[in-house]
Design an enzyme around this catalytic site. Structure first.
Site, PDB file in Angstrom:
ATOM      1  N   CYS A 187       0.838  -1.204   0.000  1.00 30.42           N
ATOM      2  CA  CYS A 187       0.000   0.000   0.000  1.00 30.42           C
ATOM      3  C   CYS A 187       0.875   1.258   0.000  1.00 30.42           C
ATOM      4  O   CYS A 187       1.662   1.451  -0.914  1.00 30.42           O
ATOM      5  CB  CYS A 187      -1.000  -0.026   1.149  1.00 30.42           C
ATOM      6  SG  CYS A 187      -2.363   1.161   0.918  1.00 30.42           S
ATOM      7  N   HIS A 229      -3.776  -4.637  -0.444  1.00 29.07           N
ATOM      8  CA  HIS A 229      -3.372  -5.279   0.816  1.00 29.07           C
ATOM      9  C   HIS A 229      -3.475  -6.795   0.668  1.00 29.07           C
ATOM     10  O   HIS A 229      -4.570  -7.361   0.793  1.00 29.07           O
ATOM     11  CB  HIS A 229      -4.286  -4.832   1.961  1.00 29.07           C
ATOM     12  CG  HIS A 229      -4.084  -3.420   2.394  1.00 29.07           C
ATOM     13  ND1 HIS A 229      -3.113  -3.059   3.311  1.00 29.07           N
ATOM     14  CD2 HIS A 229      -4.702  -2.274   2.035  1.00 29.07           C
ATOM     15  CE1 HIS A 229      -3.158  -1.742   3.507  1.00 29.07           C
ATOM     16  NE2 HIS A 229      -4.102  -1.254   2.738  1.00 29.07           N
ATOM     17  N   GLU A 264      -2.616  -8.931   2.807  1.00 30.09           N
ATOM     18  CA  GLU A 264      -3.016  -9.482   4.108  1.00 30.09           C
ATOM     19  C   GLU A 264      -4.519  -9.375   4.337  1.00 30.09           C
ATOM     20  O   GLU A 264      -5.051  -9.989   5.269  1.00 30.09           O
ATOM     21  CB  GLU A 264      -2.245  -8.795   5.242  1.00 30.09           C
ATOM     22  CG  GLU A 264      -2.718  -7.415   5.628  1.00 30.09           C
ATOM     23  CD  GLU A 264      -2.237  -6.294   4.711  1.00 30.09           C
ATOM     24  OE1 GLU A 264      -2.471  -5.115   5.043  1.00 30.09           O
ATOM     25  OE2 GLU A 264      -1.638  -6.601   3.662  1.00 30.09           O
TER      26      GLU A 264
END
Length: 212
Positions: A81, A192, A194
């Site tokens: 990001c 992202h 994650e």
């Protein structure tokens, strides 16, 4: 088990990144300790918020120099990001022009889109020789951002050079923007991983496999 350090400089989804990397088999440490940053098999540079604020925090822990030292030795780094954005030359937000790490030429600026921020799931356009996105054709990833890189000079067509061109992944939200980069030891994603479910986990697995 690969040792991964997540750089703690006061900006980023540290714990969600830590959990996601641990889930795919990494031995994860969250720290700003310079030796741990340099010694890890892989370094993850997260980032949320404003470009200038992230750079201020990064400089406070000597982040640009540590990233540069790792890359000079061919040691893998993954930006996520705003952690991707700060790898470029500069960022322009609210009329404020801030200097980045300068690992890549390019400017981070506000996207031209009917709705900002760009928040939610989106497909990406990957290069044919991608390693990071291997097995992830047509998958969607989770984005949260209003700024991005619209032009990447290093990836543009031009005369042959002895250096391999970066592999660039693109996405669209109003504008076409850089969604991912693979450039030797330096990789990054605007989205992202994650927070991107199984697709994000596979991408992190692919990255871990590149670690020596």
């Amino acid at each position: 088990m690969k040792k991964v350090t997540i750089l703690d400089y006061g900006s980023g989804n540290l714990r969600s990144a830590e959990r996601a990397l641990a889930r795919v088999g990494a031995d994860v440490t969250v720290t700003a300790d310079p030796q741990a940053v340099l010694d890890a098999d892989g370094l993850v540079v997260p980032g949320v918020g404003a470009f200038a604020a992230c750079m201020t925090g990064l400089r406070a822990v000597d982040g640009p120099r540590l990233i540069g030292r790792r890359l000079a030795g061919g040691r893998p780094v993954l930006g996520i990001c705003v952690g991707m954005q700060i790898l470029f030359d500069r960022g322009v937000e609210h009329g404020h022009d801030a200097e980045g790490c300068g690992e890549w030429p390019g400017v981070v600026e506000q996207l031209e889109a009917p709705v900002l921020p760009h928040m939610g799931w989106n497909t990406v356009e990957t290069p044919a020789d991608t390693v990071l996105f291997d097995g992830l054709a047509d998958e969607r990833f989770y984005f949260v951002h209003s700024y991005g890189v619209r032009e990447f000079p290093l990836a543009a067509d031009g005369p042959p050079t002895p250096l391999a061109k970066p592999r660039v992944t693109w996405a669209e939200h109003g504008d076409r923007f850089v969604a991912g980069v693979e450039n030797g030891a330096l990789s990054a994603t605007q989205f992202h991983p994650e927070k991107s479910g199984d697709a994000g986990a596979q991408l992190l697995t692919n990255w871990l496999r590149t670690l020596a």
